[in-house]
Design an enzyme around this catalytic site. Structure first.
Site, mmCIF file in Angstrom:
data_model
loop_
_atom_site.group_PDB
_atom_site.id
_atom_site.type_symbol
_atom_site.label_atom_id
_atom_site.label_comp_id
_atom_site.label_asym_id
_atom_site.label_seq_id
_atom_site.Cartn_x
_atom_site.Cartn_y
_atom_site.Cartn_z
ATOM 1 N N TYR A 256 -6.413 29.075 -15.429
ATOM 2 C CA TYR A 256 -7.795 29.330 -15.858
ATOM 3 C C TYR A 256 -8.769 28.967 -14.743
ATOM 4 C CZ TYR A 256 -12.232 28.788 -18.307
ATOM 5 O OH TYR A 256 -13.556 28.878 -18.665
ATOM 6 N N LYS B 171 -11.050 31.757 -12.740
ATOM 7 C CA LYS B 171 -12.510 31.706 -12.890
ATOM 8 C C LYS B 171 -13.179 31.573 -11.524
ATOM 9 C CE LYS B 171 -14.720 31.714 -16.173
ATOM 10 N NZ LYS B 171 -15.312 32.861 -16.918
#
Length: 332
Positions: free
Chosen positions: A142, A146
């Site tokens: 993640y 991102k």
């Protein structure tokens, strides 16, 4: 000036808060997401809901962006565990396609919702500035995706399209379906191990404050083009204090057990690697990312947010969490 704004990920907790804030500012909102029942709620608020899976087809994205002057891209695969390919597809590839379609539709403002997870590390980080270096390597897929998507968006900044990124920390509020349930589950245990004794500082952010800051960034996009800005509630609070307050509200009395940091780090590493080798889909009980969140302080310098956005937190995020927990207890 009223604009037509596309808000992706509008059926999530932050997305709903963004739709509400943008409508209050007088904008016309086109809201997209996959949850059609939540879409009906958004339409009742005054938005036009367009069901869409951003990973499905670029043709669908062209229909989403057509006629919009701004995009607030909040859709993402937000999880601390999962397959690398899923995060790549949802967070990087979908962002790249959306940028291309925004270009084709002559969108002039593009606000990307990034994440302070890019700073997550197995060490304390106090007063993190917007230009401080992210952790290397990132602690999970993640955080990595991102950061990659954020860099894509900021590199896209040019004449005709002003791009910027907002990194809101630990979002809590009325539509929160992630942090509050997890905190309540932790506070409801008979024994609650706290790495490092729960002395690490965390900064939560009320969804309403985050939505205000993001919509203000859309407003000021031409002035803050090319920048990424950290957002938080601005009140660093020890993990143990949050746990104690939650337990009191819930009428629980868990035994708080201090877990030495070296033990916690070794345990998280072993559990994480074992799960990866076994191809487990479920998140292990403890990962390095979770440990970074609970055992090491992470606070933020909000001066850039104040200077560039006029941002000042209006809500006490801990009070918001406790109020939400109180309502959950009353319904139980």
């Amino acid at each position: 000036m009223s604009r037509r704004i596309l808000i992706t990920g509008a059926t999530g907790g932050l997305g709903k808060a963004l739709v509400r804030e943008a409508l209050q500012r007088g904008h016309h909102v086109r809201a997209s997401g996959r949850d059609t029942s939540a879409g009906k709620v958004l339409e009742a608020m005054g938005a036009r809901f367009v069901p869409c899976d951003l990973c499905a087809s670029q043709a669908n994205l062209r229909q989403l962006t057509d006629g919009c002057q701004s995009v607030i891209h909040a859709a993402a695969l937000s999880a601390s565990w999962g397959e690398r390919s899923d995060f790549e597809r949802s967070n990087v590839q979908a962002t790249r396609m959306l940028l291309d379609c925004a270009d084709a539709a002559d969108v002039t403002r593009f606000v990307f919702i990034s994440s302070p997870s890019i700073y997550a590390a197995l060490r304390d980080r106090i007063g993190i500035g917007s230009n401080d270096a992210p952790s290397r390597p990132p602690l999970n897929h993640y955080a990595r995706t991102k950061l990659e998507a954020e860099r894509l968006v900021l590199a896209h900044n040019r004449d005709g399209m002003a791009t910027c990124a907002i990194r809101p920390r630990a979002l809590v509020g009325k539509e929160d379906r992630v942090i509050l349930p997890r905190l309540v589950e932790m506070a409801s245990r008979r024994r609650l191990p706290l790495p490092g004794g729960g002395n690490a500082l965390i900064e939560m952010t009320d969804l309403r404050d985050a939505a205000w800051a993001i919509c203000e960034a859309e407003e000021r996009a031409p002035e803050i083009a090319g920048k990424a800005i950290n957002i938080s509630g601005g009140k660093p609070t020890p993990v143990k204090q949050v746990a104690d307050a939650l337990a009191a509200v819930l009428g629980k009395s868990p035994q708080l057990v201090s877990l030495p940091l070296p033990v916690a780090r070794a345990l998280a590493t072993v559990l994480e690697r074992t799960a990866q080798l076994a191809g487990m889909k479920d998140e292990p009980p403890l990962t390095r990312y979770t440990l970074a969140t609970l055992a090491y302080s992470q606070t933020f310098d909000l001066e850039p947010a104040r200077r560039l956005l006029g941002y000042s937190p209006r809500y006490d995020a801990l009070a918001t969490v406790l109020n939400g927990a109180r309502k959950l207890a009353e319904r139980a």
